[in-house]
Motif scaffolding. Structure first.
Motif, PDB file in Angstrom:
ATOM      1  N   VAL A 234       0.893  -1.162   0.000  1.00 24.26           N
ATOM      2  CA  VAL A 234       0.000   0.000   0.000  1.00 24.26           C
ATOM      3  C   VAL A 234       0.930   1.211   0.000  1.00 24.26           C
ATOM      4  CG1 VAL A 234      -1.783   1.265   1.240  1.00 24.26           C
ATOM      5  CG2 VAL A 234      -1.806  -1.247   1.231  1.00 24.26           C
ATOM      6  N   ILE A 235       1.042   1.901  -1.141  1.00 24.26           N
ATOM      7  CA  ILE A 235       2.082   2.913  -1.257  1.00 24.26           C
ATOM      8  C   ILE A 235       1.607   4.308  -0.836  1.00 24.26           C
ATOM      9  CG2 ILE A 235       3.435   1.679  -2.973  1.00 24.26           C
ATOM     10  CD1 ILE A 235       2.169   3.305  -5.141  1.00 24.26           C
ATOM     11  N   VAL A 236       0.278   4.533  -0.812  1.00 18.86           N
ATOM     12  CA  VAL A 236      -0.259   5.790  -0.280  1.00 18.86           C
ATOM     13  C   VAL A 236      -1.502   5.439   0.531  1.00 18.86           C
ATOM     14  CG1 VAL A 236      -1.191   8.075  -0.781  1.00 18.86           C
ATOM     15  CG2 VAL A 236       0.573   7.116  -2.272  1.00 18.86           C
ATOM     16  N   SER A 237      -1.565   5.898   1.772  1.00 15.45           N
ATOM     17  CA  SER A 237      -2.716   5.593   2.626  1.00 15.45           C
ATOM     18  C   SER A 237      -3.240   6.814   3.359  1.00 15.45           C
ATOM     19  CB  SER A 237      -2.353   4.509   3.646  1.00 15.45           C
ATOM     20  OG  SER A 237      -1.281   4.940   4.471  1.00 15.45           O
ATOM     21  N   GLU A 238      -2.747   8.007   3.016  1.00 19.11           N
ATOM     22  CA  GLU A 238      -3.260   9.224   3.646  1.00 19.11           C
ATOM     23  C   GLU A 238      -3.075  10.398   2.691  1.00 19.11           C
ATOM     24  OE1 GLU A 238       0.745  10.393   6.226  1.00 19.11           O
ATOM     25  OE2 GLU A 238      -0.945   9.434   7.235  1.00 19.11           O
ATOM     26  N   GLY A 239      -3.882  11.439   2.913  1.00 13.70           N
ATOM     27  CA  GLY A 239      -3.752  12.660   2.121  1.00 13.70           C
ATOM     28  C   GLY A 239      -4.582  12.709   0.863  1.00 13.70           C
ATOM     29  N   LEU A 240      -5.362  11.655   0.587  1.00 12.44           N
ATOM     30  CA  LEU A 240      -6.189  11.623  -0.614  1.00 12.44           C
ATOM     31  C   LEU A 240      -7.666  11.650  -0.240  1.00 12.44           C
ATOM     32  CD1 LEU A 240      -4.300   8.803  -2.583  1.00 12.44           C
ATOM     33  CD2 LEU A 240      -4.139  11.272  -2.990  1.00 12.44           C
ATOM     34  N   GLN A 241      -8.487  12.235  -1.147  1.00 11.18           N
ATOM     35  CA  GLN A 241      -9.933  12.251  -0.978  1.00 11.18           C
ATOM     36  C   GLN A 241     -10.573  11.944  -2.334  1.00 11.18           C
ATOM     37  OE1 GLN A 241     -12.011  12.602   1.644  1.00 11.18           O
ATOM     38  NE2 GLN A 241     -10.249  12.595   3.041  1.00 11.18           N
ATOM     39  N   GLY A 242     -10.962  10.688  -2.514  1.00  9.62           N
ATOM     40  CA  GLY A 242     -11.587  10.295  -3.769  1.00  9.62           C
ATOM     41  C   GLY A 242     -10.624  10.182  -4.932  1.00  9.62           C
ATOM     42  N   PRO A 243      -9.487   9.496  -4.768  1.00 14.09           N
ATOM     43  CA  PRO A 243      -8.564   9.340  -5.899  1.00 14.09           C
ATOM     44  C   PRO A 243      -9.209   8.494  -6.986  1.00 14.09           C
ATOM     45  CG  PRO A 243      -7.922   7.880  -4.104  1.00 14.09           C
ATOM     46  CD  PRO A 243      -9.036   8.744  -3.573  1.00 14.09           C
ATOM     47  N   SER A 244      -9.507   9.102  -8.126  1.00 16.72           N
ATOM     48  CA  SER A 244     -10.340   8.434  -9.122  1.00 16.72           C
ATOM     49  C   SER A 244      -9.564   7.871 -10.293  1.00 16.72           C
ATOM     50  CB  SER A 244     -11.398   9.420  -9.645  1.00 16.72           C
ATOM     51  OG  SER A 244     -10.774  10.560 -10.203  1.00 16.72           O
ATOM     52  N   SER A 245      -8.327   8.297 -10.483  1.00 16.93           N
ATOM     53  CA  SER A 245      -7.562   7.867 -11.646  1.00 16.93           C
ATOM     54  C   SER A 245      -6.087   8.089 -11.352  1.00 16.93           C
ATOM     55  CB  SER A 245      -7.993   8.668 -12.877  1.00 16.93           C
ATOM     56  OG  SER A 245      -7.181   8.395 -13.998  1.00 16.93           O
ATOM     57  N   LEU A 246      -5.231   7.319 -12.041  1.00 16.28           N
ATOM     58  CA  LEU A 246      -3.804   7.538 -11.896  1.00 16.28           C
ATOM     59  C   LEU A 246      -3.106   7.127 -13.177  1.00 16.28           C
ATOM     60  CD1 LEU A 246      -2.115   4.842  -9.590  1.00 16.28           C
ATOM     61  CD2 LEU A 246      -4.207   4.473 -10.876  1.00 16.28           C
ATOM     62  N   SER A 247      -1.877   7.638 -13.339  1.00 20.27           N
ATOM     63  CA  SER A 247      -1.102   7.361 -14.544  1.00 20.27           C
ATOM     64  C   SER A 247       0.369   7.255 -14.174  1.00 20.27           C
ATOM     65  CB  SER A 247      -1.306   8.477 -15.582  1.00 20.27           C
ATOM     66  OG  SER A 247      -0.586   8.211 -16.768  1.00 20.27           O
ATOM     67  N   MET A 249       4.176   7.805 -14.726  1.00 17.49           N
ATOM     68  CA  MET A 249       5.053   8.750 -15.407  1.00 17.49           C
ATOM     69  C   MET A 249       6.457   8.146 -15.492  1.00 17.49           C
ATOM     70  SD  MET A 249       3.813  12.176 -13.349  1.00 17.49           S
ATOM     71  CE  MET A 249       4.838  13.296 -14.332  1.00 17.49           C
ATOM     72  N   GLU A 250       7.365   8.895 -16.065  1.00 16.05           N
ATOM     73  CA  GLU A 250       8.758   8.447 -16.092  1.00 16.05           C
ATOM     74  C   GLU A 250       9.404   8.610 -14.712  1.00 16.05           C
ATOM     75  OE1 GLU A 250      10.627  10.706 -19.179  1.00 16.05           O
ATOM     76  OE2 GLU A 250      10.014   9.295 -20.751  1.00 16.05           O
ATOM     77  N   HIS A 251      10.554   7.968 -14.553  1.00 19.33           N
ATOM     78  CA  HIS A 251      11.401   8.114 -13.364  1.00 19.33           C
ATOM     79  C   HIS A 251      10.713   7.645 -12.088  1.00 19.33           C
ATOM     80  CE1 HIS A 251      13.784  10.341 -16.190  1.00 19.33           C
ATOM     81  NE2 HIS A 251      12.908  11.321 -16.278  1.00 19.33           N
ATOM     82  N   GLY A 252       9.849   6.620 -12.201  1.00 18.97           N
ATOM     83  CA  GLY A 252       9.251   6.044 -11.005  1.00 18.97           C
ATOM     84  C   GLY A 252       8.233   6.926 -10.325  1.00 18.97           C
ATOM     85  N   LEU A 253       7.496   7.733 -11.105  1.00 22.67           N
ATOM     86  CA  LEU A 253       6.500   8.642 -10.540  1.00 22.67           C
ATOM     87  C   LEU A 253       5.090   8.220 -10.937  1.00 22.67           C
ATOM     88  CD1 LEU A 253       8.209  12.093 -11.264  1.00 22.67           C
ATOM     89  CD2 LEU A 253       8.268  10.770  -9.140  1.00 22.67           C
ATOM     90  N   LEU A 254       4.127   8.545 -10.075  1.00 23.83           N
ATOM     91  CA  LEU A 254       2.713   8.324 -10.332  1.00 23.83           C
ATOM     92  C   LEU A 254       1.968   9.645 -10.211  1.00 23.83           C
ATOM     93  CD1 LEU A 254       1.732   5.170  -8.217  1.00 23.83           C
ATOM     94  CD2 LEU A 254       1.785   5.313 -10.716  1.00 23.83           C
ATOM     95  N   ALA A 255       1.108   9.955 -11.189  1.00 17.27           N
ATOM     96  CA  ALA A 255       0.214  11.105 -11.106  1.00 17.27           C
ATOM     97  C   ALA A 255      -1.179  10.610 -10.742  1.00 17.27           C
ATOM     98  CB  ALA A 255       0.184  11.858 -12.427  1.00 17.27           C
ATOM     99  N   VAL A 256      -1.799  11.223  -9.741  1.00 20.48           N
ATOM    100  CA  VAL A 256      -3.089  10.770  -9.231  1.00 20.48           C
ATOM    101  C   VAL A 256      -4.081  11.928  -9.259  1.00 20.48           C
ATOM    102  CG1 VAL A 256      -4.297   9.739  -7.281  1.00 20.48           C
ATOM    103  CG2 VAL A 256      -1.904   9.143  -7.720  1.00 20.48           C
ATOM    104  N   ALA A 257      -5.255  11.684  -9.874  1.00 20.64           N
ATOM    105  CA  ALA A 257      -6.327  12.673  -9.847  1.00 20.64           C
ATOM    106  C   ALA A 257      -7.031  12.577  -8.494  1.00 20.64           C
ATOM    107  CB  ALA A 257      -7.317  12.424 -10.988  1.00 20.64           C
ATOM    108  N   ASP A 258      -6.738  13.525  -7.615  1.00 22.94           N
ATOM    109  CA  ASP A 258      -7.286  13.549  -6.253  1.00 22.94           C
ATOM    110  C   ASP A 258      -8.556  14.391  -6.294  1.00 22.94           C
ATOM    111  OD1 ASP A 258      -7.554  13.160  -3.568  1.00 22.94           O
ATOM    112  OD2 ASP A 258      -5.884  14.449  -2.987  1.00 22.94           O
ATOM    113  N   CYS A 259      -9.675  13.745  -6.640  1.00 24.21           N
ATOM    114  CA  CYS A 259     -10.880  14.444  -7.077  1.00 24.21           C
ATOM    115  C   CYS A 259     -11.374  15.482  -6.069  1.00 24.21           C
ATOM    116  CB  CYS A 259     -11.967  13.419  -7.372  1.00 24.21           C
ATOM    117  SG  CYS A 259     -13.499  14.120  -8.023  1.00 24.21           S
ATOM    118  N   TYR A 260     -11.603  15.074  -4.826  1.00 18.46           N
ATOM    119  CA  TYR A 260     -12.257  15.978  -3.868  1.00 18.46           C
ATOM    120  C   TYR A 260     -11.284  16.931  -3.195  1.00 18.46           C
ATOM    121  CZ  TYR A 260     -16.028  12.784  -4.827  1.00 18.46           C
ATOM    122  OH  TYR A 260     -16.974  12.027  -5.481  1.00 18.46           O
TER     123      TYR A 260
END
Length: 270
Positions: A234-247, A249-260
């Motif tokens: 579980v790589i993220v378990s706090e700080g998000l509200q309704g994460p609806s999508s992710l993509s 990226m390069e260099h070991g990064l993830l972009a997350v649409a934190d909807c709310y």
């Protein structure tokens, strides 16, 4: 963090989908304003353009082809094609189309499109397109889903489909892996690992080694699975509200649409 609540260019209201363009830009579908917003890999706002609004708020997705063309679904029978400069190139539609409640969309290595649809419980449509004429050639449906949300495709053309829940009806709540022959290969969840279970999985993405990343909108988690579908972390378990999508990226990064939280957040997983 990209965005923040607001209607000015670069600001976001209910971002529900994010994808990465071939150039590395982040392309965000912002449901609250009805715009596609584009940011550089460094997070600088570049441009935005309208796609309209969904009949059901927040329904739909965005993805990019290798050519840079942006494909948008919005819960209707239409798939919009935009240039990376925001020009509406074409709308894929036909009286024969059978996905009136389109949601997730991805482009396969064969340049076919996979679209999830909530009709009759749910199905995945595999759409062959003549890209020179922007004409639909053939559609095949994979049945047997419950509220399929988003789709990712692996290097070997497996389709990974998230199944969430609808109005508190706990059907699905899992990931279904469909092989290239369009048969169910395996199911991940509802329970995974020793102590975790999905409540409302939504976004899904796969990196080049085959690791699978999933957002859970109700638990506000991001979970990483190994290529064999076993739980990695579980790589993220706090700080998000309704994460609806992710993509990915390069260099070991993830972009997350934190909807709310009205933003896109970037996390490092490597």
């Amino acid at each position: 963090m990209l965005g923040g609540f607001g209607t000015l260019p670069g600001k976001l209201i209910w971002p529900t989908s994010v994808t990465t363009s071939p150039d590395g830009d982040l392309v965000v579908k912002d449901s609250g304003t009805g715009h596609i917003q584009i940011y550089s890999p460094d997070g600088d706002f570049k441009q935005r353009f309208p796609y309209g609004f969904e009949p059901i708020k927040g329904m739909g997705d965005v993805t990019c082809m290798r050519s840079g063309v942006i494909l948008v679904t919005n819960g209707t029978r239409i798939i919009q094609l935009f240039s990376k400069d925001g020009e509406l190139i074409h709308e894929l539609k036909s009286p024969k189309l059978t996905w009136p409640y389109s949601y997730g969309i991805t482009v396969m290595q064969s340049n076919k499109i996979a679209v999830s649809d909530w009709t009759d419980g749910g199905k995945i449509n595999i759409i062959g397109v003549d890209w020179r004429m922007n004409a639909i050639l053939k559609t095949n449906a994979i049945e047997g889903f419950h509220r399929p949300v988003r789709i990712a495709v692996s290097k070997n053309e497996d389709l990974l489909v998230t199944e969430g829940q609808l109005f508190g009806r706990f059907q699905g709540c899992c990931i279904k892996v469909i092989d290239k022959n369009r048969h169910l290969k395996r199911t991940i969840g509802p329970r995974y690992g020793k102590t975790f279970s999905f409540e409302n999985p939504s976004g899904i993405s796969v990196d080049s080694p085959g690791n699978i990343f999933v957002t859970d909108e109700d638990r506000n988690y991001i979970v990483m699975f190994n290529p064999d579908s076993s739980l990695s972390a579980v790589i993220v378990s706090e700080g998000l509200q309704g994460p609806s999508s992710l993509s990915v990226m390069e260099h070991g990064l993830l972009a997350v649409a934190d909807c709310y939280n009205h933003c896109v957040k970037i996390f490092r997983y490597k």
